[in-house]
Motif scaffolding. Sequence first.
Motif, PDB file in Angstrom:
ATOM      1  N   ALA A  73     -64.402 105.309  55.267  1.00  0.00           N
ATOM      2  CA  ALA A  73     -63.070 105.525  54.700  1.00  0.00           C
ATOM      3  C   ALA A  73     -62.732 104.444  53.681  1.00  0.00           C
ATOM      4  O   ALA A  73     -62.159 104.722  52.615  1.00  0.00           O
ATOM      5  N   SER A  74     -63.101 103.202  53.988  1.00  0.00           N
ATOM      6  CA  SER A  74     -62.778 102.083  53.098  1.00  0.00           C
ATOM      7  C   SER A  74     -63.561 102.165  51.794  1.00  0.00           C
ATOM      8  O   SER A  74     -63.022 101.915  50.708  1.00  0.00           O
ATOM      9  N   VAL A  75     -64.845 102.515  51.886  1.00  0.00           N
ATOM     10  CA  VAL A  75     -65.662 102.638  50.682  1.00  0.00           C
ATOM     11  C   VAL A  75     -65.137 103.775  49.802  1.00  0.00           C
ATOM     12  O   VAL A  75     -65.048 103.640  48.578  1.00  0.00           O
ATOM     13  N   ALA A  76     -64.769 104.877  50.426  1.00  0.00           N
ATOM     14  CA  ALA A  76     -64.184 105.989  49.656  1.00  0.00           C
ATOM     15  C   ALA A  76     -62.906 105.529  48.957  1.00  0.00           C
ATOM     16  O   ALA A  76     -62.660 105.860  47.787  1.00  0.00           O
ATOM     17  N   GLY A  77     -62.099 104.724  49.639  1.00  0.00           N
ATOM     18  CA  GLY A  77     -60.864 104.209  49.055  1.00  0.00           C
ATOM     19  C   GLY A  77     -61.107 103.314  47.863  1.00  0.00           C
ATOM     20  O   GLY A  77     -60.304 103.289  46.912  1.00  0.00           O
ATOM     21  N   LEU A  78     -62.214 102.570  47.888  1.00  0.00           N
ATOM     22  CA  LEU A  78     -62.522 101.690  46.753  1.00  0.00           C
ATOM     23  C   LEU A  78     -62.775 102.472  45.472  1.00  0.00           C
ATOM     24  O   LEU A  78     -62.684 101.921  44.368  1.00  0.00           O
ATOM     25  N   GLY A  79     -63.100 103.754  45.604  1.00  0.00           N
ATOM     26  CA  GLY A  79     -63.314 104.584  44.430  1.00  0.00           C
ATOM     27  C   GLY A  79     -62.091 104.677  43.542  1.00  0.00           C
ATOM     28  O   GLY A  79     -62.211 104.893  42.326  1.00  0.00           O
ATOM     29  N   PHE A  80     -60.896 104.472  44.119  1.00  0.00           N
ATOM     30  CA  PHE A  80     -59.660 104.531  43.339  1.00  0.00           C
ATOM     31  C   PHE A  80     -59.493 103.310  42.435  1.00  0.00           C
ATOM     32  O   PHE A  80     -58.563 103.270  41.630  1.00  0.00           O
ATOM     33  N   GLY A  81     -60.395 102.343  42.578  1.00  0.00           N
ATOM     34  CA  GLY A  81     -60.348 101.178  41.695  1.00  0.00           C
ATOM     35  C   GLY A  81     -61.476 101.169  40.683  1.00  0.00           C
ATOM     36  O   GLY A  81     -61.656 100.195  39.959  1.00  0.00           O
ATOM     37  N   MET A  82     -62.233 102.271  40.622  1.00  0.00           N
ATOM     38  CA  MET A  82     -63.398 102.342  39.745  1.00  0.00           C
ATOM     39  C   MET A  82     -63.154 103.277  38.570  1.00  0.00           C
ATOM     40  O   MET A  82     -62.351 104.208  38.645  1.00  0.00           O
ATOM     41  N   ASN A  83     -63.899 103.039  37.509  1.00  0.00           N
ATOM     42  CA  ASN A  83     -63.853 103.878  36.316  1.00  0.00           C
ATOM     43  C   ASN A  83     -65.209 104.564  36.156  1.00  0.00           C
ATOM     44  O   ASN A  83     -66.256 103.921  36.284  1.00  0.00           O
ATOM     45  N   VAL A  84     -65.187 105.868  35.890  1.00  0.00           N
ATOM     46  CA  VAL A  84     -66.424 106.645  35.797  1.00  0.00           C
ATOM     47  C   VAL A  84     -67.383 106.072  34.760  1.00  0.00           C
ATOM     48  O   VAL A  84     -68.584 105.929  35.011  1.00  0.00           O
ATOM     49  N   HIS A  85     -66.867 105.722  33.589  1.00  0.00           N
ATOM     50  CA  HIS A  85     -67.729 105.259  32.493  1.00  0.00           C
ATOM     51  C   HIS A  85     -68.400 103.922  32.837  1.00  0.00           C
ATOM     52  O   HIS A  85     -69.596 103.722  32.587  1.00  0.00           O
ATOM     53  N   SER A  86     -67.626 103.011  33.451  1.00  0.00           N
ATOM     54  CA  SER A  86     -68.196 101.721  33.874  1.00  0.00           C
ATOM     55  C   SER A  86     -69.222 101.924  34.977  1.00  0.00           C
ATOM     56  O   SER A  86     -70.258 101.254  35.022  1.00  0.00           O
ATOM     57  N   ALA A  87     -68.931 102.860  35.889  1.00  0.00           N
ATOM     58  CA  ALA A  87     -69.839 103.124  37.010  1.00  0.00           C
ATOM     59  C   ALA A  87     -71.170 103.694  36.520  1.00  0.00           C
ATOM     60  O   ALA A  87     -72.238 103.322  37.021  1.00  0.00           O
ATOM     61  N   ASN A 237     -91.939 115.057  62.550  1.00  0.00           N
ATOM     62  CA  ASN A 237     -90.783 115.703  63.182  1.00  0.00           C
ATOM     63  C   ASN A 237     -90.512 117.013  62.442  1.00  0.00           C
ATOM     64  O   ASN A 237     -90.006 117.020  61.328  1.00  0.00           O
ATOM     65  N   LYS A 238     -90.851 118.134  63.061  1.00  0.00           N
ATOM     66  CA  LYS A 238     -90.781 119.431  62.390  1.00  0.00           C
ATOM     67  C   LYS A 238     -89.350 119.900  62.138  1.00  0.00           C
ATOM     68  O   LYS A 238     -89.109 120.720  61.273  1.00  0.00           O
ATOM     69  N   SER A 239     -88.390 119.385  62.917  1.00  0.00           N
ATOM     70  CA  SER A 239     -87.001 119.829  62.726  1.00  0.00           C
ATOM     71  C   SER A 239     -86.429 119.334  61.400  1.00  0.00           C
ATOM     72  O   SER A 239     -85.623 120.004  60.765  1.00  0.00           O
ATOM     73  N   LYS A 240     -86.840 118.126  60.990  1.00  0.00           N
ATOM     74  CA  LYS A 240     -86.437 117.543  59.704  1.00  0.00           C
ATOM     75  C   LYS A 240     -84.920 117.571  59.484  1.00  0.00           C
ATOM     76  O   LYS A 240     -84.430 117.821  58.389  1.00  0.00           O
ATOM     77  N   LYS A 241     -84.163 117.301  60.517  1.00  0.00           N
ATOM     78  CA  LYS A 241     -82.710 117.253  60.405  1.00  0.00           C
ATOM     79  C   LYS A 241     -82.313 115.944  59.725  1.00  0.00           C
ATOM     80  O   LYS A 241     -82.627 114.869  60.207  1.00  0.00           O
ATOM     81  N   VAL A 242     -81.607 116.045  58.618  1.00  0.00           N
ATOM     82  CA  VAL A 242     -81.278 114.869  57.802  1.00  0.00           C
ATOM     83  C   VAL A 242     -79.768 114.716  57.693  1.00  0.00           C
ATOM     84  O   VAL A 242     -79.052 115.688  57.442  1.00  0.00           O
ATOM     85  N   SER A 243     -79.286 113.479  57.891  1.00  0.00           N
ATOM     86  CA  SER A 243     -77.862 113.195  57.729  1.00  0.00           C
ATOM     87  C   SER A 243     -77.567 112.871  56.268  1.00  0.00           C
ATOM     88  O   SER A 243     -78.204 111.996  55.684  1.00  0.00           O
ATOM     89  N   ILE A 244     -76.625 113.560  55.684  1.00  0.00           N
ATOM     90  CA  ILE A 244     -76.240 113.330  54.295  1.00  0.00           C
ATOM     91  C   ILE A 244     -75.007 112.428  54.268  1.00  0.00           C
ATOM     92  O   ILE A 244     -74.030 112.696  54.967  1.00  0.00           O
ATOM     93  N   PRO A 245     -75.025 111.344  53.505  1.00  0.00           N
ATOM     94  CA  PRO A 245     -73.873 110.422  53.445  1.00  0.00           C
ATOM     95  C   PRO A 245     -72.719 111.005  52.619  1.00  0.00           C
ATOM     96  O   PRO A 245     -72.545 110.701  51.443  1.00  0.00           O
ATOM     97  N   TYR A 246     -71.913 111.855  53.252  1.00  0.00           N
ATOM     98  CA  TYR A 246     -70.854 112.572  52.535  1.00  0.00           C
ATOM     99  C   TYR A 246     -69.775 111.631  51.981  1.00  0.00           C
ATOM    100  O   TYR A 246     -69.066 111.998  51.038  1.00  0.00           O
ATOM    101  N   PHE A 247     -69.612 110.445  52.574  1.00  0.00           N
ATOM    102  CA  PHE A 247     -68.558 109.556  52.093  1.00  0.00           C
ATOM    103  C   PHE A 247     -68.801 109.118  50.637  1.00  0.00           C
ATOM    104  O   PHE A 247     -67.860 108.746  49.931  1.00  0.00           O
ATOM    105  N   ILE A 248     -70.046 109.188  50.192  1.00  0.00           N
ATOM    106  CA  ILE A 248     -70.349 108.846  48.799  1.00  0.00           C
ATOM    107  C   ILE A 248     -69.730 109.884  47.863  1.00  0.00           C
ATOM    108  O   ILE A 248     -69.249 109.556  46.773  1.00  0.00           O
ATOM    109  N   ILE A 249     -69.716 111.142  48.316  1.00  0.00           N
ATOM    110  CA  ILE A 249     -69.075 112.198  47.522  1.00  0.00           C
ATOM    111  C   ILE A 249     -67.578 111.925  47.396  1.00  0.00           C
ATOM    112  O   ILE A 249     -66.986 112.085  46.329  1.00  0.00           O
ATOM    113  N   LEU A 250     -66.962 111.467  48.493  1.00  0.00           N
ATOM    114  CA  LEU A 250     -65.530 111.135  48.459  1.00  0.00           C
ATOM    115  C   LEU A 250     -65.271 109.969  47.507  1.00  0.00           C
ATOM    116  O   LEU A 250     -64.271 109.950  46.783  1.00  0.00           O
ATOM    117  N   PHE A 251     -66.172 108.995  47.517  1.00  0.00           N
ATOM    118  CA  PHE A 251     -66.064 107.859  46.594  1.00  0.00           C
ATOM    119  C   PHE A 251     -66.102 108.340  45.141  1.00  0.00           C
ATOM    120  O   PHE A 251     -65.298 107.923  44.309  1.00  0.00           O
TER     121      PHE A 251
END
Length: 325
Positions: A73-87, A237-251
């Motif tokens: 939640a905190s990392v996603a919140g830091l996105g409000f202090g970032m600029n797309v072009h600088s990023a 591991n045949k199941s290959k279940k992978v966790s996707i870091p969705y909070f990066i999308i929120l950021f």
Amino acid sequence: MQTQSQLTGTPNGPLLNVGENTRKALFIICIGFCLTPFASPAIALLMGLVIAQLTGHPYIHLNHKATHILLQASVAGLGFGMNVHSAIQAGKEGILFTIASITGTLLFGYFIGRWLNIEKKTSYLISAGTAICGGSAIAAISPVIKAEEKQISVALGCVFVLNSIALFLFPVIGHYLNLSQTQFGLWCAIAIHDTSSVVGAASKYGAHALEVATTVKLARALWIVPVSFMSAFIFKNKSKKVSIPYFIILFILAMIANTYIPVVSVISPLVITIAKMGLTLTLFLIGAGLSRKVMLSVGFKPLLQGVVLWMAISVGALYAVIYLA
């Protein structure tokens, strides 16, 4: 469940024998202090470490989930202090370092693990945590390779102990070498394991260092996905279940909103303040979870692997940002 009096006096227990209500009261007071302007990330982490050794964490069973939610939640919140072009510019500067350091760290970690005769999954988790983003990578990859609780605990303990050192050490080295904000941000993002410690160290160095470090670190965290798929193949591991870091999308969404929606700039300062408070509190909780039992469970060989990997990536990244960036 063990009582405080049972824990006190054992090699792995808290040093002070205090009642449960006193433990909880001290813990809540520390949380309150972390939410004030007087608490820096380094102070919060140190305070957590002191609490862990002296009285113990009264809510340890909730700690992992709490830090996980707070950090995201905190990392996603830091996105409000970032600029797309600088990023985008910061991401371009860090992409080659990211690819080279992740590949090199995983390979180097494999050979060190074999040389030290460390259990394969433990060694792999330490290498992945060092290469990508610390505890988040370990948490994502451990179910993919079907790691046991002991293996996960050892890897997490190793990463969090070294993170604690980095949070204090990196700003000192950065100032001593007179690194620019961009250089320090890149170095932090590559050489410090966990996102919380990266943000904590970079925020002490300057606003631009924080922007560069956060952007590059989150771009680095996306490598959890391909490395998880690779891990499933390596460990069959045949199941290959992978966790996707969705909070990066929120950021990213927060960053886009801050750049292109003018009204967002009105609330951005408040959101950023809350996000930084959340990260400070996260570091306190991480420190409070590093009891003597956790640190002793790591063992010498896994810790040695972690230290060697960390030293290699730190020195290599520092050379790269000074002479190659």
